[in-house]
Design an enzyme around this catalytic site. Structure first.
Site, short mmCIF file in Angstrom:
data_model
loop_
_atom_site.label_atom_id
_atom_site.label_comp_id
_atom_site.label_asym_id
_atom_site.label_seq_id
_atom_site.Cartn_x
_atom_site.Cartn_y
_atom_site.Cartn_z
N ASP A 70 0.83 -1.20 0.00
CA ASP A 70 0.00 0.00 0.00
C ASP A 70 0.87 1.26 0.00
O ASP A 70 2.09 1.17 0.16
CB ASP A 70 -0.96 -0.01 1.21
CG ASP A 70 -0.26 -0.38 2.53
OD1 ASP A 70 0.98 -0.35 2.58
OD2 ASP A 70 -0.97 -0.70 3.50
N ASN A 139 -7.42 -2.53 14.32
CA ASN A 139 -8.83 -2.78 13.96
C ASN A 139 -8.97 -3.98 13.03
O ASN A 139 -10.03 -4.21 12.46
CB ASN A 139 -9.45 -1.53 13.31
CG ASN A 139 -8.79 -1.18 11.97
OD1 ASN A 139 -7.87 -1.87 11.52
ND2 ASN A 139 -9.26 -0.12 11.34
N HIS A 141 -7.20 -4.51 10.20
CA HIS A 141 -6.93 -4.30 8.77
C HIS A 141 -5.64 -5.00 8.35
O HIS A 141 -4.74 -5.23 9.17
CB HIS A 141 -6.95 -2.81 8.39
CG HIS A 141 -5.76 -1.99 8.78
ND1 HIS A 141 -5.85 -0.66 9.12
CD2 HIS A 141 -4.44 -2.29 8.87
CE1 HIS A 141 -4.66 -0.19 9.38
NE2 HIS A 141 -3.78 -1.15 9.25
N GLU A 146 -9.57 -1.63 5.30
CA GLU A 146 -10.22 -1.34 6.58
C GLU A 146 -11.45 -2.22 6.75
O GLU A 146 -11.91 -2.84 5.78
CB GLU A 146 -10.62 0.14 6.60
CG GLU A 146 -9.45 1.12 6.46
CD GLU A 146 -8.57 1.20 7.72
OE1 GLU A 146 -8.60 0.27 8.56
OE2 GLU A 146 -7.83 2.19 7.86
C1 GLP Z 1 -0.30 0.29 8.59
C2 GLP Z 1 0.00 -0.53 7.34
C3 GLP Z 1 -0.30 -1.99 7.55
C4 GLP Z 1 0.29 -2.44 8.86
C5 GLP Z 1 -0.34 -1.68 9.99
C6 GLP Z 1 0.12 -2.11 11.36
O1 GLP Z 1 -1.60 0.67 8.68
N1 GLP Z 1 -0.71 -0.08 6.19
O2 GLP Z 1 0.23 -2.74 6.47
O3 GLP Z 1 0.09 -3.81 9.03
O4 GLP Z 1 0.01 -0.33 9.80
O5 GLP Z 1 1.21 -1.36 11.76
P1 GLP Z 1 2.16 -1.70 12.96
O6 GLP Z 1 2.89 -2.92 12.57
O7 GLP Z 1 3.06 -0.51 13.07
O8 GLP Z 1 1.30 -1.88 14.14
#
Ligand code: GLP
Length: 261
Positions: A70, A139, A141, A146
């Site tokens: 993304d 959440n 995702h 989302e």
């Molecule tokens: C972002 C990314 C996701 C990732 C998520 C969790 O939103 N787009 O791909 O999995 O964060 O992040 P973290 O690993 O920092 O908790």
């Protein structure tokens, strides 16, 4: 779904790096390896472990192609929090993955919807992804799919949930700078990867992990799409496993023997 519960994030990083190493070595003997790369803090220790293996001459990424999950829309090219920059800095650069073989959605495009569908086509053309690394949002995702994202969604422009904006504000000087719009691979796009590897550590992920593993497979909890995938592996630490029923977590502890490398 293989569930691997390990004591702490460092153990998770070694185990996840083993899985990446296997993919890079096994597939790399035959053809270019296609790795799906996630941003966020969860995979960072895994990337550091892979960087160490590369630096020690034990792992070669010269025949690896990377696809990011993304990208934010609207950050200028080269912005330190643009996901392409993050991956170049935290992984691709240090392991010598050729930037020409590192693909990411173009969040600077004048027409992001066209950029998104072009990215989907590129993945179809060069894929399937051999191993897709994933984190999980608090959440539930994955990528930026989302809650409510359809299981048959492909790469598209979408809007961040308020909770994701809040979660990601820590990476920006001013929370108001977090972009609201993003391009993300869809759940169907992600599911075309041969192997999904989700890494989750810390108590903040425990509820989402339990829902993804033990709840119903529903678009309301996007990571539950892993239940429907023929080969998905979750590498999680004790804290992230805390809300799982002991029945789900206990037998898997048998697998928790640390790294082979
Ligand atoms: C972002 C990314 C996701 C990732 C998520 C969790 O939103 N787009 O791909 O999995 O964060 O992040 P973290 O690993 O920092 O908790």
């Amino acid at each position: 779904m293989d569930l691997i519960v390990l004591p702490d994030p460092a153990d998770c990083a070694r185990r996840a790096a083993d899985l990446v190493t296997d993919a890079v070595e096994d597939v790399g003997r035959e053809r270019r390896v296609v790795l799906g790369l996630a941003t966020g803090s969860s995979p960072l220790p895994t990337y550091r472990e892979l960087i160490e293996r590369h630096a020690a001459g034990r792992l070669d990424f010269s025949r690896t192609t990377g696809f990011l999950l993304d990208e934010y829309i609207g950050l200028p090219a080269g912005h330190p929090q643009a996901y392409r920059e993050v991956i170049l800095r935290e992984f691709a650069g240090p392991v010598g993955l050729d930037p020409g073989h590192l693909h990411s959605p173009d969040g600077t495009a004048a027409d992001p919807a066209t950029a998104a569908s072009g990215y989907e086509h590129l993945i179809v053309e060069q894929g399937p992804v051999d191993l897709q690394i994933l984190g999980i949002g608090s959440n539930g995702h994955i990528g930026f799919n989302e809650p409510g994202s359809p299981f048959d969604s492909t790469t598209r422009v979408t809007r961040l949930a308020d909770s994701s904006v809040a979660d990601n504000a820590r990476f920006f000087d001013d929370p108001a700078d977090v972009p609201r719009q993003v391009i993300t691979q869809g759940l169907a796009t992600i599911s075309r990867a041969r192997h999904l590897l989700l890494i989750a550590t810390g108590a903040a992920k425990a509820a989402a992990v339990a829902a993804a593993v033990e709840g119903p497979a529903t678009p309301e909890l996007p990571a539950s799409v892993l239940q429907r995938h023929p080969r998905s592996t979750l590498v999680i630490d004790d804290e992230a496993a805390a809300h799982l029923s002991s029945r789900a977590a206990a037998p898997q502890r048998e697998l928790s023997r640390g790294s082979r490398r």
